[in-house]
Design a protein around this motif. Sequence first.
Motif, PDB file in Angstrom:
ATOM      1  N   VAL A 105       0.855  -1.188   0.000  1.00  0.00           N
ATOM      2  CA  VAL A 105       0.000   0.000   0.000  1.00  0.00           C
ATOM      3  C   VAL A 105       0.896   1.245   0.000  1.00  0.00           C
ATOM      4  O   VAL A 105       1.652   1.472   0.945  1.00  0.00           O
ATOM      5  CB  VAL A 105      -0.930   0.006   1.228  1.00  0.00           C
ATOM      6  CG1 VAL A 105      -1.762   1.297   1.246  1.00  0.00           C
ATOM      7  CG2 VAL A 105      -1.838  -1.229   1.222  1.00  0.00           C
ATOM      8  N   LEU A 106       0.817   2.043  -1.080  1.00  0.00           N
ATOM      9  CA  LEU A 106       1.603   3.278  -1.188  1.00  0.00           C
ATOM     10  C   LEU A 106       0.853   4.468  -0.596  1.00  0.00           C
ATOM     11  O   LEU A 106       1.450   5.338   0.058  1.00  0.00           O
ATOM     12  CB  LEU A 106       1.939   3.564  -2.653  1.00  0.00           C
ATOM     13  CG  LEU A 106       2.696   2.459  -3.408  1.00  0.00           C
ATOM     14  CD1 LEU A 106       2.906   2.878  -4.856  1.00  0.00           C
ATOM     15  CD2 LEU A 106       4.035   2.166  -2.731  1.00  0.00           C
ATOM     16  N   LEU A 124       1.663  -3.362  -7.275  1.00  0.00           N
ATOM     17  CA  LEU A 124       1.633  -4.801  -7.547  1.00  0.00           C
ATOM     18  C   LEU A 124       2.785  -5.218  -8.459  1.00  0.00           C
ATOM     19  O   LEU A 124       2.733  -6.265  -9.107  1.00  0.00           O
ATOM     20  CB  LEU A 124       0.293  -5.190  -8.187  1.00  0.00           C
ATOM     21  CG  LEU A 124      -0.945  -5.083  -7.287  1.00  0.00           C
ATOM     22  CD1 LEU A 124      -2.199  -5.416  -8.079  1.00  0.00           C
ATOM     23  CD2 LEU A 124      -0.826  -5.986  -6.074  1.00  0.00           C
ATOM     24  N   GLY A 125       3.834  -4.384  -8.510  1.00  0.00           N
ATOM     25  CA  GLY A 125       4.991  -4.726  -9.326  1.00  0.00           C
ATOM     26  C   GLY A 125       4.712  -4.617 -10.810  1.00  0.00           C
ATOM     27  O   GLY A 125       5.350  -5.310 -11.611  1.00  0.00           O
ATOM     28  N   GLU A 126       3.771  -3.762 -11.181  1.00  0.00           N
ATOM     29  CA  GLU A 126       3.375  -3.654 -12.577  1.00  0.00           C
ATOM     30  C   GLU A 126       3.889  -2.374 -13.243  1.00  0.00           C
ATOM     31  O   GLU A 126       3.499  -2.056 -14.357  1.00  0.00           O
ATOM     32  CB  GLU A 126       1.842  -3.691 -12.678  1.00  0.00           C
ATOM     33  CG  GLU A 126       1.248  -4.992 -12.159  1.00  0.00           C
ATOM     34  CD  GLU A 126      -0.266  -4.964 -12.044  1.00  0.00           C
ATOM     35  OE1 GLU A 126      -0.887  -6.026 -12.203  1.00  0.00           O
ATOM     36  OE2 GLU A 126      -0.831  -3.878 -11.790  1.00  0.00           O
ATOM     37  N   GLY A 127       4.716  -1.614 -12.555  1.00  0.00           N
ATOM     38  CA  GLY A 127       5.235  -0.370 -13.120  1.00  0.00           C
ATOM     39  C   GLY A 127       4.367   0.822 -12.794  1.00  0.00           C
ATOM     40  O   GLY A 127       4.839   1.949 -12.726  1.00  0.00           O
ATOM     41  N   TYR A 140     -10.407   0.083   9.900  1.00  0.00           N
ATOM     42  CA  TYR A 140      -9.027   0.579   9.825  1.00  0.00           C
ATOM     43  C   TYR A 140      -9.001   2.087   9.599  1.00  0.00           C
ATOM     44  O   TYR A 140      -9.864   2.637   8.902  1.00  0.00           O
ATOM     45  CB  TYR A 140      -8.267  -0.087   8.663  1.00  0.00           C
ATOM     46  CG  TYR A 140      -7.893  -1.530   8.885  1.00  0.00           C
ATOM     47  CD1 TYR A 140      -6.750  -1.867   9.608  1.00  0.00           C
ATOM     48  CD2 TYR A 140      -8.673  -2.552   8.367  1.00  0.00           C
ATOM     49  CE1 TYR A 140      -6.397  -3.200   9.789  1.00  0.00           C
ATOM     50  CE2 TYR A 140      -8.330  -3.885   8.546  1.00  0.00           C
ATOM     51  CZ  TYR A 140      -7.189  -4.200   9.262  1.00  0.00           C
ATOM     52  OH  TYR A 140      -6.842  -5.505   9.454  1.00  0.00           O
ATOM     53  N   ASN A 141      -7.983   2.737  10.184  1.00  0.00           N
ATOM     54  CA  ASN A 141      -7.670   4.115   9.819  1.00  0.00           C
ATOM     55  C   ASN A 141      -6.782   4.087   8.587  1.00  0.00           C
ATOM     56  O   ASN A 141      -5.862   3.264   8.495  1.00  0.00           O
ATOM     57  CB  ASN A 141      -6.947   4.835  10.966  1.00  0.00           C
ATOM     58  CG  ASN A 141      -7.841   5.026  12.173  1.00  0.00           C
ATOM     59  OD1 ASN A 141      -9.028   5.313  12.014  1.00  0.00           O
ATOM     60  ND2 ASN A 141      -7.285   4.845  13.367  1.00  0.00           N
ATOM     61  N   ALA A 142      -7.030   4.987   7.659  1.00  0.00           N
ATOM     62  CA  ALA A 142      -6.291   5.008   6.402  1.00  0.00           C
ATOM     63  C   ALA A 142      -4.787   5.086   6.618  1.00  0.00           C
ATOM     64  O   ALA A 142      -4.006   4.381   5.969  1.00  0.00           O
ATOM     65  CB  ALA A 142      -6.770   6.169   5.529  1.00  0.00           C
ATOM     66  N   SER A 143      -4.353   5.925   7.554  1.00  0.00           N
ATOM     67  CA  SER A 143      -2.924   6.157   7.741  1.00  0.00           C
ATOM     68  C   SER A 143      -2.173   4.916   8.215  1.00  0.00           C
ATOM     69  O   SER A 143      -0.992   4.732   7.905  1.00  0.00           O
ATOM     70  CB  SER A 143      -2.711   7.305   8.731  1.00  0.00           C
ATOM     71  OG  SER A 143      -3.309   6.985   9.975  1.00  0.00           O
ATOM     72  N   GLU A 144      -2.825   4.034   8.950  1.00  0.00           N
ATOM     73  CA  GLU A 144      -2.121   2.864   9.502  1.00  0.00           C
ATOM     74  C   GLU A 144      -1.877   1.782   8.460  1.00  0.00           C
ATOM     75  O   GLU A 144      -1.134   0.830   8.701  1.00  0.00           O
ATOM     76  CB  GLU A 144      -2.899   2.279  10.692  1.00  0.00           C
ATOM     77  CG  GLU A 144      -4.228   1.645  10.320  1.00  0.00           C
ATOM     78  CD  GLU A 144      -4.971   1.080  11.526  1.00  0.00           C
ATOM     79  OE1 GLU A 144      -4.386   0.256  12.263  1.00  0.00           O
ATOM     80  OE2 GLU A 144      -6.131   1.474  11.722  1.00  0.00           O
ATOM     81  N   LEU A 145      -2.481   1.915   7.278  1.00  0.00           N
ATOM     82  CA  LEU A 145      -2.339   0.890   6.250  1.00  0.00           C
ATOM     83  C   LEU A 145      -1.218   1.183   5.263  1.00  0.00           C
ATOM     84  O   LEU A 145      -0.806   0.290   4.521  1.00  0.00           O
ATOM     85  CB  LEU A 145      -3.666   0.726   5.494  1.00  0.00           C
ATOM     86  CG  LEU A 145      -4.843   0.234   6.359  1.00  0.00           C
ATOM     87  CD1 LEU A 145      -6.124   0.226   5.543  1.00  0.00           C
ATOM     88  CD2 LEU A 145      -4.553  -1.147   6.924  1.00  0.00           C
ATOM     89  N   GLY A 147       2.202   1.308   3.673  1.00  0.00           N
ATOM     90  CA  GLY A 147       3.402   0.506   3.884  1.00  0.00           C
ATOM     91  C   GLY A 147       3.121  -0.970   4.115  1.00  0.00           C
ATOM     92  O   GLY A 147       4.044  -1.783   4.068  1.00  0.00           O
ATOM     93  N   LYS A 148       1.853  -1.338   4.352  1.00  0.00           N
ATOM     94  CA  LYS A 148       1.519  -2.745   4.585  1.00  0.00           C
ATOM     95  C   LYS A 148       1.431  -3.500   3.264  1.00  0.00           C
ATOM     96  O   LYS A 148       1.047  -2.938   2.237  1.00  0.00           O
ATOM     97  CB  LYS A 148       0.190  -2.867   5.339  1.00  0.00           C
ATOM     98  CG  LYS A 148       0.258  -2.479   6.794  1.00  0.00           C
ATOM     99  CD  LYS A 148      -1.032  -2.813   7.491  1.00  0.00           C
ATOM    100  CE  LYS A 148      -0.947  -2.492   8.974  1.00  0.00           C
ATOM    101  NZ  LYS A 148      -0.002  -3.369   9.670  1.00  0.00           N
ATOM    102  N   GLN A 149       1.769  -4.787   3.319  1.00  0.00           N
ATOM    103  CA  GLN A 149       1.571  -5.644   2.157  1.00  0.00           C
ATOM    104  C   GLN A 149       0.219  -6.355   2.284  1.00  0.00           C
ATOM    105  O   GLN A 149      -0.140  -6.848   3.359  1.00  0.00           O
ATOM    106  CB  GLN A 149       2.692  -6.670   2.030  1.00  0.00           C
ATOM    107  CG  GLN A 149       3.978  -6.079   1.459  1.00  0.00           C
ATOM    108  CD  GLN A 149       4.889  -7.135   0.866  1.00  0.00           C
ATOM    109  OE1 GLN A 149       5.123  -8.173   1.451  1.00  0.00           O
ATOM    110  NE2 GLN A 149       5.432  -6.855  -0.323  1.00  0.00           N
TER     111      GLN A 149
END
Length: 196
Positions: A105-106, A124-127, A140-145, A147-149
């Motif tokens: 998650v960027l 997803l490694g697609e460029g 979930y809070n948006a900010s905590e996600l 960097g997560k895979q």
Amino acid sequence: DRDGANAVVALCANLLAKAAILLSPALPKTAAKIADTMGFEINTENFTHFITQNSTKDFTTKACDVLFNKVENELMTPPVPQNEPQSEQITIDDFAKCEIKVGTVLECENVEGSSKLLKFKVDLGEGQPRQILSGIAKFYNASELVGKQVCVLANLKPAKIMGLESQGMILSAEDGGRKLVLLGTHSQVKNGAIVG
């Protein structure tokens, strides 16, 4: 060997009489039915004769109804849960049609005008990252996600939600609406790695 056959039948009859006497406290009706069929009574005198003295007797029997009804079918057929929906089974070919990829998650933010939707940018490694919408804002809070895979159903047909295009589905496990957990990996893997 007629005499030998008669001796075996007589032995079996006496063993059955002894069994009926011994089982009478636990199975009184069945034991009484056996005794009636074989022409004797279950009493103290016969207990002494058959059990204590281990003596035998000649019997003249009559026809008897079935002592115990068969229950094989009931025992062998497992009960079917009444209120459980039956899942449709699929083949390995059906599963192979699903392309599940691991992505990072960027970006993640709430969708304006919705209390449920979060908007993701997922690598997803697609460029080029994918935009994916998911209705998990109450868990979930948006900010905590960031960097997560997460695991993404990548070949799902794009859909429009509140005017925004969603290019996949982030997979999660939900416990009756009380808890939701995003599916991910135990350790960091390359973006675009295939799950399967």
